[in-house]
Design a protein around this motif. Structure first.
Motif, PDB file in Angstrom:
ATOM      1  N   GLN A  22       0.853  -1.187   0.000  1.00  0.00           N
ATOM      2  CA  GLN A  22       0.000   0.000   0.000  1.00  0.00           C
ATOM      3  C   GLN A  22       0.887   1.234   0.000  1.00  0.00           C
ATOM      4  OE1 GLN A  22      -2.300   0.377   3.555  1.00  0.00           O
ATOM      5  NE2 GLN A  22      -3.265   2.265   2.910  1.00  0.00           N
ATOM      6  N   MET A  23       0.715   2.089  -0.987  1.00  0.00           N
ATOM      7  CA  MET A  23       1.508   3.317  -1.065  1.00  0.00           C
ATOM      8  C   MET A  23       0.779   4.434  -0.317  1.00  0.00           C
ATOM      9  SD  MET A  23       4.403   2.898  -2.565  1.00  0.00           S
ATOM     10  CE  MET A  23       4.952   4.491  -3.092  1.00  0.00           C
ATOM     11  N   SER A  24       0.924   4.429   0.989  1.00  0.00           N
ATOM     12  CA  SER A  24       0.344   5.481   1.820  1.00  0.00           C
ATOM     13  C   SER A  24       1.481   6.144   2.591  1.00  0.00           C
ATOM     14  CB  SER A  24      -0.673   4.896   2.801  1.00  0.00           C
ATOM     15  OG  SER A  24      -0.024   4.072   3.746  1.00  0.00           O
ATOM     16  N   ALA A  25       1.214   7.320   3.101  1.00  0.00           N
ATOM     17  CA  ALA A  25       2.235   8.033   3.871  1.00  0.00           C
ATOM     18  C   ALA A  25       2.699   7.190   5.055  1.00  0.00           C
ATOM     19  CB  ALA A  25       1.690   9.377   4.342  1.00  0.00           C
ATOM     20  N   ASP A  44       0.941  13.234   2.715  1.00  0.00           N
ATOM     21  CA  ASP A  44       0.247  12.718   1.543  1.00  0.00           C
ATOM     22  C   ASP A  44       0.761  13.314   0.233  1.00  0.00           C
ATOM     23  OD1 ASP A  44      -1.313  11.002   3.039  1.00  0.00           O
ATOM     24  OD2 ASP A  44      -2.869  12.503   3.364  1.00  0.00           O
ATOM     25  N   VAL A  45       1.301  14.512   0.273  1.00  0.00           N
ATOM     26  CA  VAL A  45       1.829  15.145  -0.929  1.00  0.00           C
ATOM     27  C   VAL A  45       3.048  14.377  -1.443  1.00  0.00           C
ATOM     28  CG1 VAL A  45       2.853  17.274  -1.842  1.00  0.00           C
ATOM     29  CG2 VAL A  45       0.962  17.393  -0.216  1.00  0.00           C
ATOM     30  N   VAL A  47       3.582  11.182  -1.223  1.00  0.00           N
ATOM     31  CA  VAL A  47       3.246   9.823  -1.645  1.00  0.00           C
ATOM     32  C   VAL A  47       3.319   9.688  -3.165  1.00  0.00           C
ATOM     33  CG1 VAL A  47       1.421   8.060  -1.708  1.00  0.00           C
ATOM     34  CG2 VAL A  47       1.886   9.312   0.406  1.00  0.00           C
ATOM     35  N   GLU A  48       2.816  10.658  -3.901  1.00  0.00           N
ATOM     36  CA  GLU A  48       2.838  10.572  -5.366  1.00  0.00           C
ATOM     37  C   GLU A  48       4.267  10.537  -5.897  1.00  0.00           C
ATOM     38  OE1 GLU A  48       1.716   9.778  -9.022  1.00  0.00           O
ATOM     39  OE2 GLU A  48       0.390   9.750  -7.283  1.00  0.00           O
ATOM     40  N   GLY A  49       5.166  11.311  -5.308  1.00  0.00           N
ATOM     41  CA  GLY A  49       6.574  11.269  -5.701  1.00  0.00           C
ATOM     42  C   GLY A  49       7.192   9.911  -5.440  1.00  0.00           C
ATOM     43  N   PHE A  50       6.867   9.314  -4.302  1.00  0.00           N
ATOM     44  CA  PHE A  50       7.360   7.970  -3.996  1.00  0.00           C
ATOM     45  C   PHE A  50       6.757   6.937  -4.941  1.00  0.00           C
ATOM     46  CE2 PHE A  50       8.871   9.780  -0.033  1.00  0.00           C
ATOM     47  CZ  PHE A  50      10.030   9.065   0.174  1.00  0.00           C
ATOM     48  N   LEU A 106      12.565  12.643  -0.097  1.00  0.00           N
ATOM     49  CA  LEU A 106      12.475  11.951  -1.379  1.00  0.00           C
ATOM     50  C   LEU A 106      13.805  12.001  -2.119  1.00  0.00           C
ATOM     51  CD1 LEU A 106      10.835  10.335  -3.401  1.00  0.00           C
ATOM     52  CD2 LEU A 106       9.938  12.495  -4.323  1.00  0.00           C
ATOM     53  N   SER A 107      14.493  13.120  -2.068  1.00  0.00           N
ATOM     54  CA  SER A 107      15.803  13.220  -2.716  1.00  0.00           C
ATOM     55  C   SER A 107      16.799  12.256  -2.089  1.00  0.00           C
ATOM     56  CB  SER A 107      16.353  14.645  -2.610  1.00  0.00           C
ATOM     57  OG  SER A 107      15.542  15.529  -3.334  1.00  0.00           O
ATOM     58  N   ARG A 108      16.761  12.116  -0.772  1.00  0.00           N
ATOM     59  CA  ARG A 108      17.667  11.186  -0.094  1.00  0.00           C
ATOM     60  C   ARG A 108      17.359   9.741  -0.479  1.00  0.00           C
ATOM     61  NH1 ARG A 108      17.406  11.311   5.553  1.00  0.00           N
ATOM     62  NH2 ARG A 108      15.452  12.413   5.524  1.00  0.00           N
TER      63      ARG A 108
END
Length: 175
Positions: A22-25, A44-45, A47-50, A106-108
């Motif tokens: 499940q791709m949730s925060a 939650d913002v 999550v889409e990047g991940f 996300l960058s890390r």
């Protein structure tokens, strides 16, 4: 399998991110904490990047051949904008990171996963990055075994497949 810490961490994190049910925060944050990614607060913002990054990581685990794997890893490295960075954040001996400690989460994660996959691909070969061959599965895995012949994501999947093969052989009517 002989790898440095960063290569193995990044590659295993990649497989675990791909396999995340499940791709949730909350799920992503738990996974990152399990992999000792510091400052793993996610909303939650993010999550889409991940989710997009997970889809890009998945290309590396498809057995399409070395050229395609190299291309997929190069695409990851280009997007992650990896730059070696020496740090002493833990107060111990200086060690290498792929981005500064100040980079966003996300960058890390992009840097450690792209860099880790590059290490595994170059030092151990692409066959160490695979998908479970059990038909009812397809989870990604990093083969850390000595002989590099892993075909299943877990011993349980391998055992399940062996039992299925055994039962199919012994349930056939005798001629």
């Amino acid at each position: 399998m002989q790898q440095n810490h960063y290569g193995r961490l990044g590659a295993v994190l990649s497989a675990d991110l791909i396999n995340l049910p499940q791709m949730s925060a909350a799920a992503i944050q738990t996974l990152l904490k399990e992999h000792e990614i510091r400052r793993a607060a996610i909303d939650d913002v993010d999550v889409e990047g991940f989710r997009r990054w997970r889809d890009q990581l998945a290309r590396v685990f498809r057995p399409e051949g070395p050229a395609e794997q190299c291309s997929a890893v190069n695409d990851l490295l280009a997007e992650a904008t990896i730059r070696p960075w020496v740090t002493t954040h833990d107060g111990l001996q200086p060690h290498l990171h792929f981005v500064p400690d100040s980079a966003d989460l996300l960058s890390r994660v992009k840097a450690v996963t792209a860099g880790g996959l590059a290490f595994v691909l170059c030092w151990e070969g692409g066959a160490r990055l695979g998908r479970c061959v059990r038909p009812a599965c397809s989870r990604a895995y990093v083969d850390t075994s000595r002989n590099g012949r892993r075909r299943y994501c877990t011993a349980r999947c391998g055992n399940t497949e062996a039992v299925t093969r055994h039962r199919s052989r012994h349930s056939r009517p005798k001629p």
